[in-house]
Design an enzyme around this catalytic site. Sequence first.
Site, PDB file in Angstrom:
ATOM      1  CE  LYS A  93      -4.519  -1.567   1.648  1.00 44.83           C
ATOM      2  NZ  LYS A  93      -4.358  -2.919   1.901  1.00 44.83           N
ATOM      3  CD  GLU A 115     -11.541   5.411   1.662  1.00 44.59           C
ATOM      4  OE1 GLU A 115     -11.101   6.426   1.037  1.00 44.59           O
ATOM      5  OE2 GLU A 115     -11.196   4.088   1.186  1.00 44.59           O
ATOM      6  CB  SER A 374       0.106  -8.365  -1.087  1.00 40.97           C
ATOM      7  OG  SER A 374      -0.848  -9.276  -0.189  1.00 40.97           O
TER       8      SER A 374
HETATM    9  C1  LIG Z   1      -4.973  -3.787   1.829  1.00 42.59           C
HETATM   10  C2  LIG Z   1      -4.393  -5.170   1.465  1.00 42.59           C
HETATM   11  C3  LIG Z   1      -4.650  -5.994   0.355  1.00 42.59           C
HETATM   12  C4  LIG Z   1      -6.019  -5.946  -0.391  1.00 42.59           C
HETATM   13  O1  LIG Z   1      -6.046  -4.799  -1.304  1.00 42.59           O
HETATM   14  P1  LIG Z   1      -5.726  -4.768  -2.756  1.00 42.59           P
HETATM   15  O2  LIG Z   1      -6.042  -3.408  -3.032  1.00 42.59           O
HETATM   16  O3  LIG Z   1      -6.669  -5.735  -3.240  1.00 42.59           O
HETATM   17  O4  LIG Z   1      -4.200  -5.166  -3.162  1.00 42.59           O
HETATM   18  C5  LIG Z   1      -4.000  -7.045   0.127  1.00 42.59           C
HETATM   19  N1  LIG Z   1      -2.981  -7.506   0.977  1.00 42.59           N
HETATM   20  C6  LIG Z   1      -2.466  -6.911   2.049  1.00 42.59           C
HETATM   21  C7  LIG Z   1      -1.306  -7.243   2.788  1.00 42.59           C
HETATM   22  C8  LIG Z   1      -3.245  -5.463   2.229  1.00 42.59           C
HETATM   23  O5  LIG Z   1      -2.754  -4.724   3.211  1.00 42.59           O
END
Ligand SMILES: *Cc1c(COP(=O)(O)O)cnc(C)c1O
Length: 390
Positions: A93, A115, A374
């Site tokens: 993010k 938000e 992610s």
């Molecule tokens: C917020 C988040 C997601 C989901 O958000 P996307 O916009 O679909 O990427 C996935 N993995 C992590 C670790 C997150 O913090």
Amino acid sequence: MSMENLSVARKGYFGEFGGSFVPEDLQGVLNELEQQFLKYKDDPEFIEEYKYYLREYIGRENPLTFAENLTKQIGGAKIYLKREDLNHTGAHKINNAIGQILLAKRMGAKRIIAETGAGQHGVATATACAMFGMECIIYMGKLDTERQALNVFRMELLGAKVIPVTKGQGRLKDAVDEALGDLVQNYQNTFYLLGSAVGPHPYPTMVKHFQAIISEESKRQVLEKEGKLPTAVIACAGGGSNAIGAFAHYIDEENVRLIGVEPAEAPTLTEGVPAVIHGFKCLTLIDENGEPKPTYSIAAGLDYPGVGPEHSYLKESGRAEYVTATGQDALEAFQLLCKTEGIIPALESSHAVAHAVKLAKELSSDDVLIVNLSGRGDKDVEQVFQMLKK
Ligand SMILES: *Cc1c(COP(=O)(O)O)cnc(C)c1O
């Protein structure tokens, strides 16, 4: 906010999806944002500054790690992990938060608003604001502030003001409405920093632009390590920002399979229908009354009834595949990655790992899979503890 006076801009469309379905005063703000984004995205000075913070602050480039133990244990395709979990603040993010805040700075904004549901985007935004000395206002549903008290405190430590929203049901949707209301009131000095590849144009395009660094790096890295492109790229999809960033540089490579993994408990792309929510059109889960359906995933970041418009289009056009993994699958994959590789993945990312494990078995050792990790799972350890104890 009234939904009269809808102005529909025929831009920012991916097939029939995307667009901008917002009141006219907000459309003016979005038009200006689009102009500024288009102006700066190719500006060499802007790019240089963005790359500087990616390197010096976020810690990019992060590795593409060969998960050798996992590969051996599973048998089949070679599994590589793109390590977004190693970024500052522990997830992808921040790539987007830094990109947007640099744009906000160029636009002369002094106030950043955002938000957040689970709090992860709020924390990334508060971090970027601390770094750039910006005032930071985070709207959060009252219920969510109670469930995520530690993330609220984290944002406050970083200097943000968290405003609990009591209107409506005190959930994410109500926080979005409050933030949009704030933007319309204060657009002269305020920038709305959106956290996923969703929302009205130009947000999905802008967020993809700043997350595309994931596949820009992974493509270079896999060519270096394997001398060929991967068989498939696998990423979890909530709003879809880490997935679209992980896919971006492979979309034109027809032989690379693109696979998005949704929670079986919020299967937007697999079971959704085209509808307008939160100002844009996408595949979405709606109830009998046409309202966004409440969802529940063990991974808070995947708990959203809609999904980015480009994923909706990639699904309908057949370019990408979307599958589901259950909370239980994710929980098992979480533990497997901990034990085999010494990596604690976020519960969101664990959905992608779960599918990769399944797919790897069906493929041969000539195949290469890239899993976008992610985020890291430190934030989830207590929740997993509670689940495993039961
Ligand atoms: C917020 C988040 C997601 C989901 O958000 P996307 O916009 O679909 O990427 C996935 N993995 C992590 C670790 C997150 O913090």
